[in-house]
Design a protein around this motif. Structure first.
Motif, PDB file in Angstrom:
ATOM      1  N   GLU A   8      -0.206 -12.633  20.837  1.00  0.00           N
ATOM      2  CA  GLU A   8       0.900 -12.546  19.896  1.00  0.00           C
ATOM      3  C   GLU A   8       0.323 -12.196  18.528  1.00  0.00           C
ATOM      4  O   GLU A   8      -0.315 -13.016  17.887  1.00  0.00           O
ATOM      5  CB  GLU A   8       1.660 -13.867  19.852  1.00  0.00           C
ATOM      6  N   THR A  16       0.885 -11.126  14.746  1.00  0.00           N
ATOM      7  CA  THR A  16       1.860 -11.081  13.657  1.00  0.00           C
ATOM      8  C   THR A  16       1.664  -9.805  12.844  1.00  0.00           C
ATOM      9  O   THR A  16       0.581  -9.204  12.862  1.00  0.00           O
ATOM     10  CB  THR A  16       1.704 -12.304  12.741  1.00  0.00           C
ATOM     11  N   ALA A  36      -1.441  -9.875  10.681  1.00  0.00           N
ATOM     12  CA  ALA A  36      -2.663 -10.436  11.251  1.00  0.00           C
ATOM     13  C   ALA A  36      -3.886  -9.596  10.900  1.00  0.00           C
ATOM     14  O   ALA A  36      -4.929 -10.121  10.488  1.00  0.00           O
ATOM     15  CB  ALA A  36      -2.524 -10.572  12.761  1.00  0.00           C
TER      16      ALA A  36
END
Length: 226
Positions: A184, A186, A189
């Motif tokens: 996952e 973001t 990130a």
């Protein structure tokens, strides 16, 4: 480094992915050859770990298809088939190395590093740019000869940039190299990893800079002369 693991045993796959991730690799599991083929077409992997016996076909045949299609990605076959004929068949199909199950995770990781150091993979054991140096096998970073401790993600980013020293590396290519498909990620990130790496290099007094090329990606560049 981005790794594709082709293994139909869910438990073994889980253990290998965990070990690879702990060692700094981004690992994508595939339980069938169909899933592996789809992943290999979508992502430029640095290494493929391939079982021979898969539910929907033979790993060696899959390996030959990859090579006929021009795929040069290093392949480490990981299989329970221990016979000499099996090993010869796997290596002749295009594998770069062959590991028999059961095995110790440390040996698997060592073989991964060894395959990635080979010239065919275009990976040298030590990378450098300006005063920055990275020992790829030991994952040790130094600036002007002094050791610098970097977390795994920042080390992976630095390696990718060192291999393209002086060239811009696009954001999509960096994200594909650093993060597994199941991760996952973001929106910010990558920017956070870049910011932390830039800070580490600056604190170490590096003369090389990590530059943002707005809208495109990032690059390592030598310090400008006054």
């Amino acid at each position: 480094m981005r790794v594709l693991l082709v293994e139909d045993s869910a438990r073994l796959s889980e253990l290998i992915v965990a070990g690879l991730s702990a060692a700094g690799f981004a690992a994508d599991p595939a339980a069938t050859l169909a899933a592996a083929e789809a992943a290999a077409e979508a992502v430029p992997y640095d290494l493929i770990l391939l079982d021979l016996g898969l539910p929907d076909g033979d790993g060696a045949a899959f390996m030959r298809r990859l090579r006929r299609g021009g795929c040069l990605t290093p392949v480490l076959m990981v299989t329970a088939r221990s016979g000499l004929d099996d090993k010869v068949r796997g290596l002749d199909a295009g594998a770069d190395d062959y590991l028999v199950k059961p095995f110790e995770l440390r040996e698997l990781l060592a073989r991964c590093r060894a395959v990635l150091r080979r010239p065919a993979a275009c990976l040298g054991p030590v990378l450098s740019f300006g005063d920055i140096e990275l020992d790829c096998a030991a994952r040790r970073v130094a600036v002007a000869g002094q050791p610098v401790h970097l977390p795994p993600r920042e080390t992976d980013l630095l390696e990718l940039l060192l291999r393209r020293g002086g060239q811009v590396v696009g954001k999509p290519a960096i994200e594909q190299a650093l993060y597994a498909l199941a991760s996952e990620v973001t929106p910010n990130a990558l920017e956070a990893v870049v910011s932390r790496l830039r800070r580490h290099l600056a604190q170490a007094g590096s003369a090389a800079g990590l530059h943002t090329v707005r809208g495109i990606g990032y690059m390592l560049a030598a310090a400008e002369r006054p």
